[in-house]
Design a protein around this motif. Structure first.
Motif, PDB file in Angstrom:
ATOM      1  N   THR A  46       0.832  -1.186   0.000  1.00 51.88           N
ATOM      2  CA  THR A  46       0.000   0.000   0.000  1.00 51.88           C
ATOM      3  C   THR A  46       0.875   1.247   0.000  1.00 51.88           C
ATOM      4  O   THR A  46       2.102   1.154   0.025  1.00 51.88           O
ATOM      5  N   GLY A  47       0.235   2.406  -0.011  1.00 54.17           N
ATOM      6  CA  GLY A  47       0.971   3.660  -0.026  1.00 54.17           C
ATOM      7  C   GLY A  47       0.271   4.678  -0.896  1.00 54.17           C
ATOM      8  O   GLY A  47      -0.739   4.374  -1.547  1.00 54.17           O
ATOM      9  N   PRO A  48       0.765   5.909  -0.932  1.00 47.72           N
ATOM     10  CA  PRO A  48       0.122   6.973  -1.705  1.00 47.72           C
ATOM     11  C   PRO A  48       0.152   6.703  -3.205  1.00 47.72           C
ATOM     12  O   PRO A  48       1.006   5.976  -3.707  1.00 47.72           O
ATOM     13  N   PHE A 169      -2.385  -9.311  -7.342  1.00 48.77           N
ATOM     14  CA  PHE A 169      -3.634  -8.609  -7.628  1.00 48.77           C
ATOM     15  C   PHE A 169      -3.393  -7.109  -7.476  1.00 48.77           C
ATOM     16  O   PHE A 169      -3.079  -6.642  -6.387  1.00 48.77           O
ATOM     17  N   ASP A 170      -3.537  -6.369  -8.582  1.00 47.19           N
ATOM     18  CA  ASP A 170      -3.305  -4.925  -8.571  1.00 47.19           C
ATOM     19  C   ASP A 170      -4.639  -4.201  -8.366  1.00 47.19           C
ATOM     20  O   ASP A 170      -5.465  -4.129  -9.281  1.00 47.19           O
ATOM     21  N   GLU A 171      -4.849  -3.677  -7.159  1.00 49.77           N
ATOM     22  CA  GLU A 171      -6.077  -2.981  -6.773  1.00 49.77           C
ATOM     23  C   GLU A 171      -7.318  -3.756  -7.218  1.00 49.77           C
ATOM     24  O   GLU A 171      -8.121  -3.278  -8.038  1.00 49.77           O
ATOM     25  N   SER A 203      -3.265  -2.594  -2.650  1.00 46.73           N
ATOM     26  CA  SER A 203      -4.572  -2.104  -2.227  1.00 46.73           C
ATOM     27  C   SER A 203      -4.454  -0.961  -1.224  1.00 46.73           C
ATOM     28  O   SER A 203      -3.497  -0.879  -0.460  1.00 46.73           O
ATOM     29  N   HIS A 204      -5.498  -0.096  -1.239  1.00 45.30           N
ATOM     30  CA  HIS A 204      -5.657   0.956  -0.234  1.00 45.30           C
ATOM     31  C   HIS A 204      -6.751   0.584   0.768  1.00 45.30           C
ATOM     32  O   HIS A 204      -6.921   1.277   1.760  1.00 45.30           O
ATOM     33  N   GLN A 205      -7.500  -0.476   0.474  1.00 49.12           N
ATOM     34  CA  GLN A 205      -8.691  -0.781   1.248  1.00 49.12           C
ATOM     35  C   GLN A 205      -8.368  -1.319   2.647  1.00 49.12           C
ATOM     36  O   GLN A 205      -7.620  -2.290   2.792  1.00 49.12           O
ATOM     37  N   GLU A 206      -8.969  -0.689   3.650  1.00 43.41           N
ATOM     38  CA  GLU A 206      -8.693  -1.101   5.033  1.00 43.41           C
ATOM     39  C   GLU A 206      -9.096  -2.550   5.285  1.00 43.41           C
ATOM     40  O   GLU A 206      -8.425  -3.259   6.031  1.00 43.41           O
ATOM     41  N   ARG A 207     -10.192  -3.014   4.653  1.00 40.12           N
ATOM     42  CA  ARG A 207     -10.629  -4.391   4.877  1.00 40.12           C
ATOM     43  C   ARG A 207      -9.605  -5.398   4.372  1.00 40.12           C
ATOM     44  O   ARG A 207      -9.428  -6.466   4.961  1.00 40.12           O
ATOM     45  N   ILE A 215       2.351  -6.096   5.805  1.00 37.95           N
ATOM     46  CA  ILE A 215       2.053  -4.911   4.997  1.00 37.95           C
ATOM     47  C   ILE A 215       3.367  -4.245   4.609  1.00 37.95           C
ATOM     48  O   ILE A 215       4.258  -4.071   5.446  1.00 37.95           O
ATOM     49  N   VAL A 216       3.467  -3.896   3.323  1.00 35.76           N
ATOM     50  CA  VAL A 216       4.620  -3.162   2.811  1.00 35.76           C
ATOM     51  C   VAL A 216       4.117  -1.803   2.336  1.00 35.76           C
ATOM     52  O   VAL A 216       3.235  -1.736   1.482  1.00 35.76           O
ATOM     53  N   VAL A 217       4.651  -0.734   2.894  1.00 38.96           N
ATOM     54  CA  VAL A 217       4.238   0.614   2.519  1.00 38.96           C
ATOM     55  C   VAL A 217       5.280   1.191   1.560  1.00 38.96           C
ATOM     56  O   VAL A 217       6.460   1.309   1.916  1.00 38.96           O
ATOM     57  N   ILE A 218       4.829   1.525   0.344  1.00 42.17           N
ATOM     58  CA  ILE A 218       5.696   2.084  -0.677  1.00 42.17           C
ATOM     59  C   ILE A 218       5.348   3.553  -0.875  1.00 42.17           C
ATOM     60  O   ILE A 218       4.181   3.906  -1.071  1.00 42.17           O
TER      61      ILE A 218
END
Length: 253
Positions: A46-48, A169-171, A203-207, A215-218
């Motif tokens: 995830t990430g911006p 899976f991309d978004e 994904s950005h989805q909290e679920r 989780i990897v934050v990019i």
């Protein structure tokens, strides 16, 4: 949790070492990324927006070639392999924007992905996992009569049909209604519980983040945070709440 090079003692299905990628003749998008994904785990990246998440997924799948670094898959250096060779090794990829295949039916596509004929109950189960009724879709052609959301769900079903070692899976939530999204989250949980393949989800989805093993934050082409989902997600949510506050912590005190 803050260390960008995060490793466990379990078997690594995927290892990314000093990965970099630049637009030909232009800006560097991926900058020295390092992380590992263990076998049977659900990893959420995830990430911006614009941080390099989709580019990273394409580099792993072989759609793009890195300018530097290594991609180790199942103990083998696959950095020089193309997308077809990586697919043969057991990597499946679902595009953010699905490709349409004129002349092929949904049945054809699922059976091509599975590598052979599939019984009706299997076809029904695959489509049911993405919230589609087999009776309505199985013999429909993959053309413009399908909406973007329908095409997206069918492509995800083809990835599930592959039963790959690594599924990317991309978004997957893009263009999917709430009910189908809930079924998809359940499917990810079921696949993770089997422990037979590694899932890498952008994904950005909290679920989806809430069910991640890791989780990897990019951000800005680099790994900014990586660790167990139950540790990283609360920090992400706290950071988001702080960012939404117009006053700032000092003024709230």
């Amino acid at each position: 949790m803050q260390n960008p090079v995060y490793r466990r003692k379990e078997a690594n299905m995927l290892k990314i070492e000093h990965l970099a990628w630049s637009i030909p003749g232009g800006e560097e998008i991926i900058k020295d990324i390092n992380f590992t994904a263990d076998e049977g785990k659900l990893i959420v990246v995830t990430g911006p927006n614009g941080g390099g998440k989709t580019t990273l997924a394409k580099l792993i799948a072989g759609i793009e070639c890195p300018s530097n670094g290594k991609i180790i898959f199942d103990g083998e250096d696959i950095t020089s392999l193309d997308v077809t060779e990586r697919a043969q090794k057991g990597i499946a990829y679902a595009f953010q924007q699905p490709v349409r295949f004129k002349g092929l039916t949904v049945r054809d596509l699922l059976e091509l992905a599975a590598g052979g004929k599939l019984p009706e109950e299997k076809l029904c189960a695959l489509l049911g996992q993405v919230g589609l009724c087999a009776n309505e879709y199985i013999d429909r052609e993959m053309n413009t009569s399908l909406s973007g959301g329908e095409s997206k769900r069918i492509e995800i079903a083809t990835v599930l049909a592959r039963e790959a070692k690594l599924s990317i899976f991309d978004e997957p939530e893009a263009g999917i209604d709430l009910w189908s999204f809930s079924r998809l989250v359940e499917t990810f949980q079921q696949l993770r519980s089997r422990g037979t393949g590694t899932l890498l989800v952008i994904s950005h989805q909290e679920r989806i983040l809430s069910i991640a093993d890791e989780i990897v934050v990019i951000a800005d082409g680099r790994v900014r945070m990586v660790g167990p989902g139950k540790e990283v997600l609360p920090q992400l949510l706290a950071d988001e709440r702080a960012a939404r506050c117009p006053l700032g912590k000092e003024e709230l005190a």
